[in-house]
Design an enzyme around this catalytic site. Structure first.
Site, PDB file in Angstrom:
ATOM      1  CD  GLU A 148       0.818  63.346   1.898  1.00 27.91           C
ATOM      2  OE1 GLU A 148       0.483  64.392   1.307  1.00 27.91           O
ATOM      3  OE2 GLU A 148       1.599  63.343   2.863  1.00 27.91           O
ATOM      4  NE  ARG A 149       2.856  59.130   3.406  1.00 27.77           N
ATOM      5  CZ  ARG A 149       4.149  59.104   3.126  1.00 27.77           C
ATOM      6  NH1 ARG A 149       4.634  58.245   2.252  1.00 27.77           N
ATOM      7  NH2 ARG A 149       4.980  59.944   3.707  1.00 27.77           N
TER       8      ARG A 149
ATOM      9  CE  LYS B 209       0.340  67.471   8.292  1.00 28.36           C
ATOM     10  NZ  LYS B 209       0.770  66.397   7.372  1.00 28.36           N
TER      11      LYS B 209
ATOM     12  CD  GLU C 229       4.076  65.210   8.818  1.00 30.07           C
ATOM     13  OE1 GLU C 229       3.201  65.158   7.945  1.00 30.07           O
ATOM     14  OE2 GLU C 229       4.582  64.202   9.357  1.00 30.07           O
TER      15      GLU C 229
ATOM     16  NE  ARG D 272      -5.037  64.887  10.656  1.00 29.87           N
ATOM     17  CZ  ARG D 272      -3.843  64.499  10.254  1.00 29.87           C
ATOM     18  NH1 ARG D 272      -2.954  65.367   9.823  1.00 29.87           N
ATOM     19  NH2 ARG D 272      -3.512  63.233  10.274  1.00 29.87           N
TER      20      ARG D 272
ATOM     21  CE  LYS E  76      -1.479  61.264  12.036  1.00 28.94           C
ATOM     22  NZ  LYS E  76      -0.320  61.004  11.177  1.00 28.94           N
TER      23      LYS E  76
ATOM     24  CG  ASP F 257       2.730  59.002  11.324  1.00 29.62           C
ATOM     25  OD1 ASP F 257       1.502  58.937  11.135  1.00 29.62           O
ATOM     26  OD2 ASP F 257       3.531  59.461  10.488  1.00 29.62           O
TER      27      ASP F 257
ATOM     28  CD  GLU G 213      -6.174  61.350  11.589  1.00 27.21           C
ATOM     29  OE1 GLU G 213      -6.452  62.502  11.974  1.00 27.21           O
ATOM     30  OE2 GLU G 213      -5.215  61.114  10.842  1.00 27.21           O
TER      31      GLU G 213
ATOM     32  CD  GLU H   3       2.138  56.825   6.088  1.00 27.80           C
ATOM     33  OE1 GLU H   3       1.074  57.275   6.551  1.00 27.80           O
ATOM     34  OE2 GLU H   3       3.196  57.475   6.041  1.00 27.80           O
TER      35      GLU H   3
ATOM     36  CD  GLU I 113       3.025  43.299  17.009  1.00 30.81           C
ATOM     37  OE1 GLU I 113       2.087  42.465  17.099  1.00 30.81           O
ATOM     38  OE2 GLU I 113       3.272  44.132  17.887  1.00 30.81           O
TER      39      GLU I 113
ATOM     40  CD1 TRP J 167      12.401  62.527   8.528  1.00 29.46           C
ATOM     41  CD2 TRP J 167      10.384  63.416   8.877  1.00 29.46           C
ATOM     42  NE1 TRP J 167      12.044  63.210   7.388  1.00 29.46           N
ATOM     43  CE2 TRP J 167      10.797  63.765   7.576  1.00 29.46           C
ATOM     44  CE3 TRP J 167       9.134  63.865   9.320  1.00 29.46           C
ATOM     45  CZ2 TRP J 167      10.028  64.553   6.715  1.00 29.46           C
ATOM     46  CZ3 TRP J 167       8.366  64.645   8.468  1.00 29.46           C
ATOM     47  CH2 TRP J 167       8.811  64.981   7.189  1.00 29.46           C
TER      48      TRP J 167
END
Ligand code: GCW
Length: 717
Positions: free
Chosen positions: A183-184, A305, A309, A342, A383, A388, A410, A416, A550, A580
């Protein structure tokens, strides 16, 4: 033990030539234990290649001594019997020099995983209290190269800032229908798993552990925090696959952790509930964990987690996340394990019309009230930003809100939202800003430590993660590694992995110095030891690459604007009307999210002073975060005198120019590796294409919305 140098994989920062200085010397290794064996094997391997020798006993006159303090003679042996092997006078003096430093510190121990490095009378000494320290000391000498063997070096103590320095893999055992094997992941498949089972290439796992040890990382998770059906079984009937990985990484001082699903007692244990307060559930976790430790005695612990989600969690039973984390913590405690729980918990079924729900608030809303209720071996993994892993976010307010909880911060090494390892984006400068951020303000004289009375002013995010005496939750990052030849897809993305490990070891290190370390190790051997021109090119391309990224993507901290799902490339409204919770709220008058207490979601109130007030007002809010905290008209004037709309145009044109400049520089670069040069060239072509696409979409979107032309008259397609 043999040293994993693989012919079919790029050596990253450990090419054989990086060991030249060590390998050309006479080296003595004193001590026992598995990792001391690794040190001996490394040295022996390097010496066999570069003409030096691994001394078999202490009678010779080595240039380098790597000694466990328990195995080294205590002092110059002028009088009295000495314990351990007797050594020549210069070695004894070098060891004594190291010991003097210890004596100066009140005789205190070197510290777990730490070492002293000294050089006297032509002998370089690494003195460590435990074998892990010896291994880290060896890699320090490797980094120094010839410099480690020049002149005199007063003994310096080195210790890791944080006890746990961890990389999480979001690797799936089964190929997930949407997310794939990783994933990612942007570096091919997983180095651990393939098509439903172990990949079987344990040499590659060993080589990975070696690379990580050279940076200071000492923990990994081997599966995704989204735990799907097959992966759940790693905890029980597939535990052997995890044990096999643990065996490979152990000689390099790395412990294995496992992501587990909160619903394990139901999915694997056949219980009707996963309620953390149910006695059967507690027992199931205790018994299962006992089995894990029987198979992997140095198992690190669990990562969870939950209620996030779609993952199951304690909310289903009306229990808190402290209840949830504690049941796992209790199961792990008898074995010294930890649970990383998390804090990434938010409502992903939001309605964009609802302006009061704010995803940025969620972690603080859920977790701050639970401060002090987590067990000592429960680590809340937060995080670094409240959303995110965006290119620019403020620091998460959770980090300042839970003084009685062990927190880990984290980071995301996998890119990503920062170019997916197709774009050059050196992330150490971003991490450095995050780690150096002072949630309670600068404090007296900018003093980093704060005062003993508990005044937190001056303490940084790194101080929180490291904790008093290194007892904090530490630093964690999502790995960017896969089975790609270069490990990381983009060869230059290796620098991010390297820098993360080094910052986790010592958050005070500077990004440009870390880049130099990485360049020296990776490229110097092929450059006859002097990567001068290449060094300049890489600094020009990489030092400012995060800011360049950026500039051509989402402006002023507003975030996202990526294509939904895979998150690569621009789509300004891609997430704007989705559930989301990631909105920019652009309309004909302005753009940005009002997170103020006065008129918005109140998120600014989650920060302590001074930030609570600094962020509240557009007049004091840093420009780069303006649209994260405020909805402003396009004509709003930034601190540098530019309007928001003109800033959007200017930065997007500039960002693309910078990428074009990097590409021109790279054309002339000579990394001493034609294939690597070609790979980076190809990727820079894609980066430029994508940056132009971002520029054109973002500029056109805001030109159309605002109706304001570019003051410099450039064409906006
Ligand atoms: O960044 C988001 C990713 C998800 C990820 C999630 C998380 C593993 O888009 O792919 O899931 O965060 O951190 O749990």
């Amino acid at each position: 033990m043999s040293i994993p140098e693989l012919a079919d994989v790029h050596p990253a920062w450990l090419p054989p030539g990086a060991f030249r200085a060590v390998g050309a010397r006479r080296v003595l290794v004193l001590g026992d234990g598995l990792l001391t064996g690794t040190v001996r094997a490394e040295v022996g391997h390097a010496c066999a290649r570069h003409g030096g020798s691994l001394e078999q006993d202490a009678a010779g006159s080595p240039d380098l001594v790597l000694a466990l303090s328990s195995a080294a003679p205590p002092a110059v042996t002028s009088a009295g019997p000495s314990v351990g092997p007797s050594v020549g006078p210069s070695v004894a003096r070098a060891l004594a020099a190291a010991r003097e430093v210890l004596a100066g510190q009140g005789g205190s121990a070197i510290g777990e995983e730490g070492y002293l490095l000294a050089r006297r009378d032509g002998v370089t000494v690494v003195l460590a209290g435990d074998p892990a320290g010896l291994l880290y000391g060896l890699f320090h000498v490797v980094r120094l190269g010839e410099e480690a063997f020049a002149g005199e070096r007063p003994a310096e103590p080195h210790r890791p800032a944080a006890r746990r320095r961890m990389l999480d893999h979001w690797d799936n055992v089964d190929v997930h229908p949407v997310m794939g094997q990783v994933e990612r992941g942007y570096s091919g498949g997983s180095i651990f798993w393939r098509d439903g089972g172990p990949r079987g290439d344990l040499a590659r796992v060993r080589a990975y552990a070696r690379l990580l040890a050279a940076t200071g990382v000492n923990a990994i998770t081997v599966n995704n925090v989204n735990v799907h059906a097959t992966e759940a079984h790693l905890l029980t009937d597939r535990l052997g696959d995890v044990a096999a990985i643990a065996d490979e990484v152990r000689p390099y001082g790395i412990r294995v952790h496992l992501s587990v699903t909160f619903a394990s007692p139901m999915r694997l244990g056949g219980l009707p509930t996963a309620d953390p307060l149910d006695e059967r559930v507690r027992e199931w976790w205790a018994r299962t964990t006992e089995h894990v430790y029987a198979a992997i005695p140095d198992f690190g612990g669990y990562v969870v987690k939950a209620d996030s989600e779609g993952q199951p969690g304690p909310f289903a039973y009306g229990r808190s996340h402290a209840d949830g984390a504690n049941v796992l913590a209790d199961a792990l405690a008898p074995f010294g394990g930890v649970v990383h729980w998390r804090a990434f918990v938010y409502n992903h079924r939001q309605d964009w019309r609802d302006r009061s729900t704010d995803r940025a608030r969620a972690a603080h809303d859920h977790f701050a009230p639970l401060d002090g209720r987590f067990r000592d071996n429960a680590i809340l993994q937060v995080k670094h930003g409240p959303m995110d892993f965006q290119t620019r976010e403020p620091v998460s307010p959770v980090i300042a809100a839970m003084p009685s909880t062990r927190l880990a911060v984290e980071l995301q090494v996998t890119q990503e939202y920062t170019g997916q390892q197709r774009h050059v984006c050196y992330l150490a400068p971003m991490w450095k800003e995050v780690l150096g951020f002072r949630p309670w303000g600068p404090g007296e004289d900018g003093d980093a430590a704060g005062d003993a009375a508990g005044d937190r002013a001056g303490r940084s995010v790194a101080d929180v993660a490291v904790g008093a005496s290194g007892g904090g939750g530490g630093l964690v990052a999502v790995s960017n590694v896969g089975d790609d030849f270069y490990w990381t897809g983009h060869p230059l993305a290796q620098a991010n992995l390297y820098a993360f490990g080094r910052l986790a070891w010592d958050p005070r290190l500077e990004p440009d110095a870390l880049l130099d370390e990485w360049i020296d190790l990776t490229f110097a051997p092929a450059q006859g030891g002097d990567p001068g021109p290449l060094r300049r090119t890489l600094h020009a391309m990489m030092d400012g690459s995060w800011r360049t990224y950026e500039r051509y993507t989402a402006p002023l901290g507003v975030g996202f604007m990526v294509r939904p799902g895979h998150h690569y490339g621009p789509d300004v409204d891609g997430y704007e009307y989705t559930p989301w919770g990631t909105y920019h709220f652009a309309d004909r008058d302005g753009v940005g999210v009002d997170r103020t207490r006065a008129s918005g979601t109140g998120f600014t109130g989650q920060y302590p002073q001074p930030w609570s007030d600094v962020y509240e007002s557009p007049g004091t809010c840093p420009d780069e975060l303006l649209l994260f905290f405020h909805h402003v008209p396009y004509g709003h004037v930034l601190h540098d005198g530019t309007t928001v709309i003109q800033h959007i145009y200017d930065t997007h044109f500039a960002g693309v120019e910078e990428v074009a400049g990097s590409r021109r520089l790279w054309e002339r670069a000579e990394p001493g590796d034609a294939a690597l040069h070609a790979r980076v060239t190809e990727l820079l072509g894609e980066q430029l294409r994508c940056a132009e696409e971002w520029r054109d979409q973002v500029n056109a979107y805001f030109f159309r919305k605002s109706g304001v032309p570019d003051a410099r008259g450039r064409r906006i397609p």
